[in-house]
Design a protein around this motif. Structure first.
Motif, PDB file in Angstrom:
ATOM      1  N   LYS A 100     -16.447  -4.437  -4.513  1.00  0.00           N
ATOM      2  CA  LYS A 100     -16.010  -3.059  -4.713  1.00  0.00           C
ATOM      3  C   LYS A 100     -15.342  -2.499  -3.459  1.00  0.00           C
ATOM      4  O   LYS A 100     -14.340  -1.772  -3.542  1.00  0.00           O
ATOM      5  N   TYR A 101     -15.883  -2.823  -2.273  1.00  0.00           N
ATOM      6  CA  TYR A 101     -15.365  -2.265  -1.030  1.00  0.00           C
ATOM      7  C   TYR A 101     -14.654  -3.322  -0.184  1.00  0.00           C
ATOM      8  O   TYR A 101     -14.527  -3.173   1.038  1.00  0.00           O
ATOM      9  N   SER A 102     -14.188  -4.392  -0.820  1.00  0.00           N
ATOM     10  CA  SER A 102     -13.636  -5.528  -0.073  1.00  0.00           C
ATOM     11  C   SER A 102     -12.447  -5.146   0.802  1.00  0.00           C
ATOM     12  O   SER A 102     -12.250  -5.722   1.882  1.00  0.00           O
ATOM     13  N   ALA A 103     -11.657  -4.163   0.368  1.00  0.00           N
ATOM     14  CA  ALA A 103     -10.472  -3.780   1.139  1.00  0.00           C
ATOM     15  C   ALA A 103     -10.835  -3.164   2.487  1.00  0.00           C
ATOM     16  O   ALA A 103      -9.990  -3.088   3.392  1.00  0.00           O
ATOM     17  N   GLU A 104     -12.066  -2.719   2.646  1.00  0.00           N
ATOM     18  CA  GLU A 104     -12.478  -2.066   3.884  1.00  0.00           C
ATOM     19  C   GLU A 104     -12.951  -3.055   4.952  1.00  0.00           C
ATOM     20  O   GLU A 104     -13.180  -2.665   6.098  1.00  0.00           O
ATOM     21  N   PRO A 120      -9.499 -14.244   2.447  1.00  0.00           N
ATOM     22  CA  PRO A 120     -10.330 -13.069   2.169  1.00  0.00           C
ATOM     23  C   PRO A 120      -9.429 -11.874   1.801  1.00  0.00           C
ATOM     24  O   PRO A 120      -8.260 -11.833   2.177  1.00  0.00           O
ATOM     25  N   PRO A 121      -9.977 -10.907   1.048  1.00  0.00           N
ATOM     26  CA  PRO A 121     -11.408 -10.699   0.782  1.00  0.00           C
ATOM     27  C   PRO A 121     -11.891 -11.175  -0.592  1.00  0.00           C
ATOM     28  O   PRO A 121     -13.097 -11.222  -0.825  1.00  0.00           O
ATOM     29  N   PHE A 205     -27.904 -14.137   8.053  1.00  0.00           N
ATOM     30  CA  PHE A 205     -28.673 -13.076   8.716  1.00  0.00           C
ATOM     31  C   PHE A 205     -27.760 -11.912   9.110  1.00  0.00           C
ATOM     32  O   PHE A 205     -28.068 -10.742   8.863  1.00  0.00           O
ATOM     33  N   GLU A 206     -26.627 -12.231   9.727  1.00  0.00           N
ATOM     34  CA  GLU A 206     -25.741 -11.160  10.160  1.00  0.00           C
ATOM     35  C   GLU A 206     -25.093 -10.435   8.981  1.00  0.00           C
ATOM     36  O   GLU A 206     -24.878  -9.218   9.037  1.00  0.00           O
ATOM     37  N   LEU A 207     -24.758 -11.147   7.909  1.00  0.00           N
ATOM     38  CA  LEU A 207     -24.214 -10.471   6.731  1.00  0.00           C
ATOM     39  C   LEU A 207     -25.203  -9.433   6.199  1.00  0.00           C
ATOM     40  O   LEU A 207     -24.815  -8.333   5.800  1.00  0.00           O
ATOM     41  N   ASN A 208     -26.471  -9.797   6.213  1.00  0.00           N
ATOM     42  CA  ASN A 208     -27.496  -8.873   5.716  1.00  0.00           C
ATOM     43  C   ASN A 208     -27.768  -7.761   6.732  1.00  0.00           C
ATOM     44  O   ASN A 208     -27.744  -6.575   6.400  1.00  0.00           O
ATOM     45  N   ALA A 209     -28.012  -8.137   7.988  1.00  0.00           N
ATOM     46  CA  ALA A 209     -28.421  -7.162   8.999  1.00  0.00           C
ATOM     47  C   ALA A 209     -27.289  -6.212   9.385  1.00  0.00           C
ATOM     48  O   ALA A 209     -27.510  -5.009   9.569  1.00  0.00           O
ATOM     49  N   ARG A 210     -26.058  -6.729   9.525  1.00  0.00           N
ATOM     50  CA  ARG A 210     -24.931  -5.902   9.975  1.00  0.00           C
ATOM     51  C   ARG A 210     -24.198  -5.209   8.832  1.00  0.00           C
ATOM     52  O   ARG A 210     -23.689  -4.100   9.000  1.00  0.00           O
ATOM     53  N   HIS A 211     -24.151  -5.872   7.666  1.00  0.00           N
ATOM     54  CA  HIS A 211     -23.267  -5.381   6.605  1.00  0.00           C
ATOM     55  C   HIS A 211     -23.976  -5.078   5.283  1.00  0.00           C
ATOM     56  O   HIS A 211     -23.333  -4.672   4.332  1.00  0.00           O
ATOM     57  N   ARG A 212     -25.296  -5.306   5.248  1.00  0.00           N
ATOM     58  CA  ARG A 212     -26.060  -5.115   4.005  1.00  0.00           C
ATOM     59  C   ARG A 212     -25.465  -5.923   2.843  1.00  0.00           C
ATOM     60  O   ARG A 212     -25.350  -5.449   1.714  1.00  0.00           O
ATOM     61  N   LEU A 213     -25.082  -7.143   3.144  1.00  0.00           N
ATOM     62  CA  LEU A 213     -24.616  -8.086   2.124  1.00  0.00           C
ATOM     63  C   LEU A 213     -25.660  -9.191   2.032  1.00  0.00           C
ATOM     64  O   LEU A 213     -25.628 -10.167   2.790  1.00  0.00           O
ATOM     65  N   PRO A 214     -26.632  -9.035   1.142  1.00  0.00           N
ATOM     66  CA  PRO A 214     -27.779  -9.955   1.124  1.00  0.00           C
ATOM     67  C   PRO A 214     -27.542 -11.210   0.283  1.00  0.00           C
ATOM     68  O   PRO A 214     -27.428 -11.157  -0.934  1.00  0.00           O
TER      69      PRO A 214
END
Length: 430
Positions: A100-104, A120-121, A205-214
């Motif tokens: 949904k927010y891939s362009a950002e 990407p994205p 880990f970083e996708l989840n911790a930094r970007h909330r992409l679990p």
């Protein structure tokens, strides 16, 4: 797929080739039907379901096997040392708003020597009319890429046949996302496995911790469940007699949900939490009983300091009792040895020296130590393997027991043991 194309597909795979693919997936009975390589998984009860992959994907898997690719041992996916490539199947956890927010989003991507289907994205599949995430980053020296995108043929989902569209030869479902690690080129298998695992863990880990992409890697689980032998439960349903508080009733209902989801470590800890909630009361009760026995003793004299010191020493020892000691006392007070002997006799291999759970004491009914004491030591040691960090020097000898690991899949008899203890502790402490 036309009849001519189907016949061509059948000719392209020999019986030996079909057998190689079946062995790779630990499946059996392989045949080609309407352009699909069809497997039947090992029987689980009365359920038998035909599953398959398009023959085109099977050919790609066979080519990879012939150049030395193998399925990963601990996770769903493949490792291809000849190409320096590893592909992990991944699961999204909770809501994932990336598309949904891939362009950002911005991506640390550089020119590299690897082959990628898209940038990407997002990645659009014309055949499936589906948009998939395309997340990719590249190392500073352009030697290594990490990517989450639509699966390659290696990780084609093995899907029930009724979910395939026979006209297009494609799965009707959207398939799955995979995490791919591309190293510079041919890499020794053990080095590739270690490096790819570390990169995957750090990236997720970083996708989840930094970007909330679990996302999480999918653990590779055995086909057949590992079930304990249990005493036959009562078939007589009665009007309730056991007084149980709302908190305990709620806690006792939770482990079954974890168990159904295959998370046996959390089921174990949930039952342990029930026992743990009673430990202070049981310990206090035992301490008070010990003091009363001293006071009733014929040689007790309240005018003598020595008699008073006996009481103080007893209370002091009780106050300094460890969690393991408190658990031992609870098991000794609340659980009968006869019941434990019966339970262990039904599961003697699991709880013996050659059992599948490492780093915990075996149960030996013939040893001089009481069965309750042995039980408490095993339960507490296993609890420590689950909850304590592996770099804690106090538990350095025991490797941490990870949820959904191969070892955790064999944990069900221990879950049933701690469930038995929890029930008896509840009943003995109304």
């Amino acid at each position: 797929m036309s009849e001519q194309e189907s016949n061509s597909s059948e000719i392209s795979l020999t019986e030996e080739e079909k057998s190689l693919i079946a062995q790779a997936f630990s499946l059996n009975r392989v045949e080609i039907h309407d352009g699909f390589l069809v497997f039947v998984a090992p029987d689980i009860g009365s359920r038998r379901r035909e599953n398959g992959i398009p023959v085109e994907a099977a050919r790609a898997i066979l080519e990879a096997i012939n150049r030395g690719a193998e399925r990963l041992e601990d996770y769903e996916g493949w490792i291809d040392p000849s190409s320096g490539f590893v592909e992990f199947e991944v699961k999204q956890q909770g809501l994932n708003w990336f598309v949904k927010y891939s362009a950002e989003y911005e991506f640390e991507v550089r020119p590299c020597s690897h082959t990628h289907r898209a940038d990407p994205p997002v990645e659009m599949s014309q055949e499936l009319n589906h948009i998939s995430p395309m997340i990719r980053v590249t190392s500073k020296d352009s030697s290594t890429c990490i990517e989450i995108s639509r699966n390659t043929p290696l990780c084609t989902p093995i899907t029930p046949i009724e979910h395939f569209d026979r006209k297009t030869g494609q799965a009707r479902r959207s398939g799955q996302d995979t995490l791919k690690v591309f190293l510079p080129g041919p890499t020794r298998k053990e080095d590739l496995k270690k490096d790819a695992q570390q990169l995957a863990d750090t990236f997720l880990f970083e996708l989840n911790a930094r970007h909330r992409l679990p996302y999480k890697l999918r653990q590779r689980m055995p086909h057949l469940p590992y079930l304990p032998n249990l005493p036959k439960p009562s078939r007589s349903i009665r009007y309730p007699k056991t007084a149980v508080s709302e908190n305990i009733a709620t806690l006792f209902s939770i482990p079954s949900d974890f168990d159904m989801r295959g998370n046996r470590t959390l089921a174990y800890l949930s039952y342990y939490q029930i026992i743990e909630s009673f430990l202070p009361a049981i310990h206090q009760r035992a301490t008070v009983a010990a003091v009363r026995r001293m006071i009733r003793s014929l040689d007790f004299d309240e005018t003598k300091d020595s008699s008073i010191m006996k009481i103080l020493n007893s209370v002091g020892r009780a106050h300094g009792a460890s969690d393991g000691d408190q658990l031992k006392r609870a098991v000794e007070e609340c659980v009968s040895g006869e019941k434990l002997h019966e339970f262990f006799s039904l599961n003697s291999i699991h709880f013996g020296k050659t059992g599948p759970i490492s780093g915990v004491p075996a149960i030996n009914a013939r040893s001089g130590e009481s069965i309750q004491s042995q039980t408490a030591k095993r339960v507490y040691a296993l609890r420590n393997r689950i909850v304590h960090a592996k770099d804690d020097v106090r538990f350095a000898e025991s490797k941490v027991l990870l949820p959904l690991s191969h070892e955790a899949s064999k944990l069900q008899p221990d879950v049933e043991l701690v469930r038995l203890l929890a029930i008896d502790v509840i009943v003995d402490n109304p």
